[in-house]
Write a protein that holds these residues in place. Structure first.
Motif, short mmCIF file in Angstrom:
data_model
loop_
_atom_site.label_atom_id
_atom_site.label_comp_id
_atom_site.label_asym_id
_atom_site.label_seq_id
_atom_site.Cartn_x
_atom_site.Cartn_y
_atom_site.Cartn_z
N UNK A 52 0.80 -1.24 0.00
CA UNK A 52 0.00 0.00 0.00
C UNK A 52 0.83 1.28 0.00
N UNK A 53 1.90 1.32 0.80
CA UNK A 53 2.70 2.55 0.84
C UNK A 53 3.45 2.74 -0.47
N UNK A 54 3.89 1.64 -1.10
CA UNK A 54 4.58 1.75 -2.38
C UNK A 54 3.64 2.28 -3.46
N UNK A 55 2.40 1.77 -3.48
CA UNK A 55 1.42 2.24 -4.47
C UNK A 55 1.06 3.69 -4.20
N UNK A 56 0.93 4.06 -2.92
CA UNK A 56 0.59 5.45 -2.60
C UNK A 56 1.70 6.40 -3.05
N UNK A 61 1.79 10.36 -4.89
CA UNK A 61 2.81 11.40 -4.69
C UNK A 61 3.55 11.71 -5.99
N UNK A 62 4.14 10.68 -6.60
CA UNK A 62 5.01 10.92 -7.76
C UNK A 62 4.19 11.21 -9.02
N UNK A 63 3.31 10.27 -9.40
CA UNK A 63 2.57 10.44 -10.65
C UNK A 63 1.56 11.58 -10.57
N UNK A 85 -5.91 5.67 -0.33
CA UNK A 85 -4.85 4.67 -0.27
C UNK A 85 -4.68 4.12 1.15
N UNK A 86 -4.90 4.97 2.15
CA UNK A 86 -4.84 4.48 3.54
C UNK A 86 -5.99 3.52 3.81
N UNK A 139 -1.08 1.21 7.57
CA UNK A 139 -1.60 2.58 7.56
C UNK A 139 -0.56 3.55 8.10
N UNK A 140 0.20 3.13 9.11
CA UNK A 140 1.25 3.98 9.67
C UNK A 140 2.29 4.37 8.63
N UNK A 141 2.65 3.42 7.76
CA UNK A 141 3.62 3.73 6.71
C UNK A 141 3.05 4.70 5.69
N UNK A 142 1.78 4.55 5.35
CA UNK A 142 1.14 5.49 4.42
C UNK A 142 1.09 6.89 5.03
#
Length: 270
Positions: A52-56, A61-63, A85-86, A139-142
């Motif tokens: 999830x954090x990688x996709x977010x 963020x990037x795209x 995403x969270x 969720x914490x990483x997101x």
């Protein structure tokens, strides 16, 4: 010899309820080892914590870049993407906790636990708490990525509120996953989980605009109500489309319905 045999029989058929302290300890120990088992199973924990954090980061963020300059929602679109995403990060461990249950059923582990005996409901409660634990990490990483990116327009307190609601909101999705685990085999459970998770994720409108023909149906999906409950309780009025009380009612109903069916199935079939 007769004395020893009588003592064993008396112990075996002792139906007195456990003291509350021992009962709570049994539930806590089961939850503890359920969590440790999930973390040690990299095929389960790693995708649900890291993906999830990688996709977010990639899409949110990037795209998305400077999407606020071109979006009719303005800079606030970053808040909606973060919540979406969270929400995905919270749903995944709950739905796919059923895979572990299906594998345990297939291996006869649930029957072994009953014979030990395990307090009624301890296995269900432990898997729900495990889902919440994995969800908290995900969720914490997101949240950390969103705060580091610096694109959010909401306060830190609102971010924390969203995260807390989503972690607790894992429970209805755990109930859905447990029903899958109670009714399917260990090899089929991942497929059933994906069959539920993927359409719900995309058709809930969590992070992509939907056509008008689909937009009216988002209210049918629990994922939409989890997202709305988190945004509503955090006071993000720009993206709150249904009252938080309605969203909470749908999620509670989902928990009762799917959790009740899962418990009934396990009690009858195991």
């Amino acid at each position: 010899m007769n004395t020893v045999a009588n003592a064993i029989n008396a112990t075996a058929f002792d139906r007195r309820p456990l003291p509350v302290a021992r009962l709570l300890r049994a539930y806590l120990m089961e939850a503890k080892y359920e969590m440790l088992g999930a973390l040690r199973t990299t095929g389960f924990a790693l995708p649900f914590i890291a993906v999830p954090v990688a996709i977010y980061v990639l899409f949110g963020v990037i795209i998305s870049g400077n999407a606020g300059a071109h979006s009719p929602f303005g800079a606030g679109i970053a808040d909606y993407l973060f919540a979406g995403f969270a929400s995905m990060a919270a749903m995944m461990p709950g739905i796919f906790s059923g895979v572990i249950l299906a594998q345990e059923r297939e291996a006869g582990l649930l029957k072994l636990k009953r014979a030990m005996p395990l307090p009624p409901g301890a296995s269900i409660v432990a898997k729900m708490l495990m889902g919440m634990g994995i969800s908290a990490l995900s969720v914490g990483l997101v949240v950390a990525a969103a705060l580091f990116a610096g694109k959010l327009t909401i306060s830190t307190g609102q971010v924390v509120t969203i995260a807390a609601v989503l972690i607790v909101g894992t429970i209805p999705f755990s109930a859905m996953g447990l029903l899958i685990g109670a009714m399917s085999s260990g090899s089929a459970a991942p497929a059933w989980g994906n069959l539920l998770f993927l359409p719900m994720m995309w058709l809930s409108g969590l992070f992509i605009p939907l056509p008008a023909s689909l937009e009216r149906w988002v209210i049918l999906w629990p994922a939409f109500h989890l997202d709305q409950l988190a945004l509503g309780l955090a006071g993000v009025k720009q993206f709150t489309y249904v009252p938080p009380a309605l969203a909470a009612g749908v999620l509670v109903g989902t928990t009762v319905l799917f959790g009740g069916l899962a418990i009934r199935r396990l009690a009858r079939v195991g």
